[in-house]
Scaffold this motif. Sequence first.
Motif, PDB file in Angstrom:
ATOM      1  N   GLU A   1       0.876  -1.179   0.000  1.00 11.20           N
ATOM      2  CA  GLU A   1       0.000   0.000   0.000  1.00 11.20           C
ATOM      3  C   GLU A   1       0.910   1.224   0.000  1.00 11.20           C
ATOM      4  O   GLU A   1       1.346   1.714   1.049  1.00 11.20           O
ATOM      5  CB  GLU A   1      -0.926  -0.024   1.218  1.00 11.20           C
ATOM      6  CG  GLU A   1      -1.936  -1.160   1.194  1.00 11.20           C
ATOM      7  CD  GLU A   1      -3.010  -0.977   0.127  1.00 11.20           C
ATOM      8  OE1 GLU A   1      -3.224   0.180  -0.320  1.00 11.20           O
ATOM      9  OE2 GLU A   1      -3.635  -1.978  -0.275  1.00 11.20           O
ATOM     10  N   ALA A   2       1.213   1.688  -1.209  1.00 10.34           N
ATOM     11  CA  ALA A   2       2.265   2.699  -1.398  1.00 10.34           C
ATOM     12  C   ALA A   2       1.992   3.991  -0.630  1.00 10.34           C
ATOM     13  O   ALA A   2       2.930   4.616  -0.121  1.00 10.34           O
ATOM     14  CB  ALA A   2       2.451   2.989  -2.883  1.00 10.34           C
ATOM     15  N   GLU A   3       0.729   4.402  -0.547  1.00 13.03           N
ATOM     16  CA  GLU A   3       0.415   5.653   0.155  1.00 13.03           C
ATOM     17  C   GLU A   3       0.750   5.564   1.639  1.00 13.03           C
ATOM     18  O   GLU A   3       1.267   6.521   2.233  1.00 13.03           O
ATOM     19  CB  GLU A   3      -1.059   6.006  -0.031  1.00 13.03           C
ATOM     20  CG  GLU A   3      -1.403   6.471  -1.435  1.00 13.03           C
ATOM     21  CD  GLU A   3      -2.856   6.906  -1.553  1.00 13.03           C
ATOM     22  OE1 GLU A   3      -3.543   6.988  -0.508  1.00 13.03           O
ATOM     23  OE2 GLU A   3      -3.304   7.164  -2.678  1.00 13.03           O
ATOM     24  N   ILE A   4       0.462   4.424   2.249  1.00 13.24           N
ATOM     25  CA  ILE A   4       0.770   4.245   3.671  1.00 13.24           C
ATOM     26  C   ILE A   4       2.278   4.223   3.880  1.00 13.24           C
ATOM     27  O   ILE A   4       2.810   4.870   4.795  1.00 13.24           O
ATOM     28  CB  ILE A   4       0.132   2.950   4.204  1.00 13.24           C
ATOM     29  CG1 ILE A   4      -1.401   3.036   4.135  1.00 13.24           C
ATOM     30  CG2 ILE A   4       0.580   2.683   5.644  1.00 13.24           C
ATOM     31  CD1 ILE A   4      -2.113   1.755   4.531  1.00 13.24           C
ATOM     32  N   LEU A   5       2.980   3.481   3.030  1.00 11.65           N
ATOM     33  CA  LEU A   5       4.438   3.406   3.155  1.00 11.65           C
ATOM     34  C   LEU A   5       5.083   4.758   2.924  1.00 11.65           C
ATOM     35  O   LEU A   5       5.988   5.166   3.666  1.00 11.65           O
ATOM     36  CB  LEU A   5       4.984   2.375   2.161  1.00 11.65           C
ATOM     37  CG  LEU A   5       6.511   2.202   2.127  1.00 11.65           C
ATOM     38  CD1 LEU A   5       7.062   1.879   3.516  1.00 11.65           C
ATOM     39  CD2 LEU A   5       6.894   1.124   1.121  1.00 11.65           C
ATOM     40  N   GLU A   6       4.602   5.489   1.909  1.00 14.47           N
ATOM     41  CA  GLU A   6       5.177   6.809   1.629  1.00 14.47           C
ATOM     42  C   GLU A   6       4.967   7.762   2.808  1.00 14.47           C
ATOM     43  O   GLU A   6       5.867   8.512   3.171  1.00 14.47           O
ATOM     44  CB  GLU A   6       4.577   7.402   0.361  1.00 14.47           C
ATOM     45  CG  GLU A   6       5.200   8.740   0.001  1.00 14.47           C
ATOM     46  CD  GLU A   6       4.791   9.252  -1.365  1.00 14.47           C
ATOM     47  OE1 GLU A   6       5.473  10.164  -1.854  1.00 14.47           O
ATOM     48  OE2 GLU A   6       3.816   8.747  -1.926  1.00 14.47           O
ATOM     49  N   GLN A   7       3.782   7.722   3.413  1.00  9.11           N
ATOM     50  CA  GLN A   7       3.516   8.588   4.564  1.00  9.11           C
ATOM     51  C   GLN A   7       4.416   8.232   5.738  1.00  9.11           C
ATOM     52  O   GLN A   7       4.931   9.113   6.425  1.00  9.11           O
ATOM     53  CB  GLN A   7       2.046   8.480   4.984  1.00  9.11           C
ATOM     54  CG  GLN A   7       1.653   9.440   6.099  1.00  9.11           C
ATOM     55  CD  GLN A   7       1.889  10.890   5.734  1.00  9.11           C
ATOM     56  OE1 GLN A   7       1.335  11.376   4.753  1.00  9.11           O
ATOM     57  NE2 GLN A   7       2.714  11.596   6.497  1.00  9.11           N
ATOM     58  N   TRP A   8       4.620   6.944   5.955  1.00  7.14           N
ATOM     59  CA  TRP A   8       5.502   6.519   7.053  1.00  7.14           C
ATOM     60  C   TRP A   8       6.934   7.000   6.812  1.00  7.14           C
ATOM     61  O   TRP A   8       7.590   7.496   7.728  1.00  7.14           O
ATOM     62  CB  TRP A   8       5.461   4.996   7.192  1.00  7.14           C
ATOM     63  CG  TRP A   8       6.259   4.503   8.363  1.00  7.14           C
ATOM     64  CD1 TRP A   8       5.885   4.520   9.690  1.00  7.14           C
ATOM     65  CD2 TRP A   8       7.574   3.943   8.330  1.00  7.14           C
ATOM     66  NE1 TRP A   8       6.895   3.995  10.470  1.00  7.14           N
ATOM     67  CE2 TRP A   8       7.943   3.637   9.660  1.00  7.14           C
ATOM     68  CE3 TRP A   8       8.480   3.668   7.302  1.00  7.14           C
ATOM     69  CZ2 TRP A   8       9.160   3.065  10.001  1.00  7.14           C
ATOM     70  CZ3 TRP A   8       9.700   3.102   7.631  1.00  7.14           C
ATOM     71  CH2 TRP A   8      10.038   2.801   8.958  1.00  7.14           C
ATOM     72  N   LEU A   9       7.403   6.875   5.571  1.00  8.18           N
ATOM     73  CA  LEU A   9       8.752   7.345   5.250  1.00  8.18           C
ATOM     74  C   LEU A   9       8.846   8.864   5.364  1.00  8.18           C
ATOM     75  O   LEU A   9       9.860   9.398   5.840  1.00  8.18           O
ATOM     76  CB  LEU A   9       9.138   6.891   3.838  1.00  8.18           C
ATOM     77  CG  LEU A   9       9.350   5.383   3.644  1.00  8.18           C
ATOM     78  CD1 LEU A   9       9.511   5.061   2.161  1.00  8.18           C
ATOM     79  CD2 LEU A   9      10.561   4.900   4.436  1.00  8.18           C
ATOM     80  N   ALA A  10       7.790   9.572   4.958  1.00  6.49           N
ATOM     81  CA  ALA A  10       7.772  11.034   5.075  1.00  6.49           C
ATOM     82  C   ALA A  10       7.856  11.457   6.536  1.00  6.49           C
ATOM     83  O   ALA A  10       8.554  12.428   6.873  1.00  6.49           O
ATOM     84  CB  ALA A  10       6.510  11.602   4.430  1.00  6.49           C
ATOM     85  N   ASN A  11       7.175  10.732   7.400  1.00  5.08           N
ATOM     86  CA  ASN A  11       7.216  11.044   8.830  1.00  5.08           C
ATOM     87  C   ASN A  11       8.598  10.822   9.431  1.00  5.08           C
ATOM     88  O   ASN A  11       8.903  11.335  10.508  1.00  5.08           O
ATOM     89  CB  ASN A  11       6.193  10.193   9.591  1.00  5.08           C
ATOM     90  CG  ASN A  11       4.761  10.582   9.254  1.00  5.08           C
ATOM     91  OD1 ASN A  11       4.502  11.672   8.739  1.00  5.08           O
ATOM     92  ND2 ASN A  11       3.820   9.688   9.535  1.00  5.08           N
TER      93      ASN A  11
ATOM     94  N   GLY B   1       2.426  -0.403   5.730  1.00 12.50           N
ATOM     95  CA  GLY B   1       1.751  -0.533   4.450  1.00 12.50           C
ATOM     96  C   GLY B   1       2.171  -1.739   3.631  1.00 12.50           C
ATOM     97  O   GLY B   1       1.662  -1.941   2.525  1.00 12.50           O
ATOM     98  N   ILE B   2       3.073  -2.555   4.154  1.00 14.34           N
ATOM     99  CA  ILE B   2       3.554  -3.746   3.446  1.00 14.34           C
ATOM    100  C   ILE B   2       2.888  -4.975   4.052  1.00 14.34           C
ATOM    101  O   ILE B   2       2.983  -5.202   5.259  1.00 14.34           O
ATOM    102  CB  ILE B   2       5.085  -3.871   3.541  1.00 14.34           C
ATOM    103  CG1 ILE B   2       5.766  -2.578   3.076  1.00 14.34           C
ATOM    104  CG2 ILE B   2       5.582  -5.066   2.741  1.00 14.34           C
ATOM    105  CD1 ILE B   2       7.225  -2.480   3.464  1.00 14.34           C
ATOM    106  N   ALA B   3       2.209  -5.760   3.226  1.00  8.29           N
ATOM    107  CA  ALA B   3       1.531  -6.961   3.720  1.00  8.29           C
ATOM    108  C   ALA B   3       2.569  -8.016   4.091  1.00  8.29           C
ATOM    109  O   ALA B   3       3.309  -8.489   3.226  1.00  8.29           O
ATOM    110  CB  ALA B   3       0.581  -7.499   2.660  1.00  8.29           C
TER     111      ALA B   3
END
Length: 204
Positions: free
Chosen positions: A41-51, A143-145
């Motif tokens: 789930e790229a949006e969740i992973l991207e947000q986590w990395l942004a944080n 975001g990664i299953a």
Amino acid sequence: MSNVTHIERLTQNRVIRFFTDTLGYRYLGDFKDRPNNSNIEAEILEQWLANRDVSPTLRSRAINRLQKAAALGSGIKLYDANKEVYSLLRYGVKEKEGAGERFETVKLIDWDNVEANDFAIAEEVSIAGENKKRPDIVIYVNGIALGVIELKRSTISVSEGIRQNLDNQSKEFIRNFFSTIQLVMAGNDSQGLRYGTIETPEKY
């Protein structure tokens, strides 16, 4: 495609409450009718990395690298893709901002501070493949299953859940989804939980 009985529904609700109330996982929702469900789930992973103050360029490149590793093209075996994904999860993605820049390691999971990760679950996750399938519960980290759980009522052997997981990993169903999965689980109220990695034979 699974047809959830009332008894299985109660069991599934109880498992979800355990993850959310006891373990503190986020509940992402019922994904039965959600389009484009993915093992990344790229949006969740991207947000986590942004944080974590990872730059937009490195975020994009790290996610792209993970998606490429998880893709099952012609001739790529599930085991080999899963092994490459595991390496990226464990050791991070080495990328650089641009030509002449030094490489940086983008961590997809914080192994040093486990609580800094985003733990979440979703249920009835519909996955498009050769034939659509719907794992009962999917466990996501950032975001990664990373895990799937198939639940059966107590009058149905846990072996049915194991075989369902194995069928799901075949080319005829949703093999691609399992390229990131590290734990495959099946259980019921009478026999408890069985677990393994991808392609683990039923007897093990």
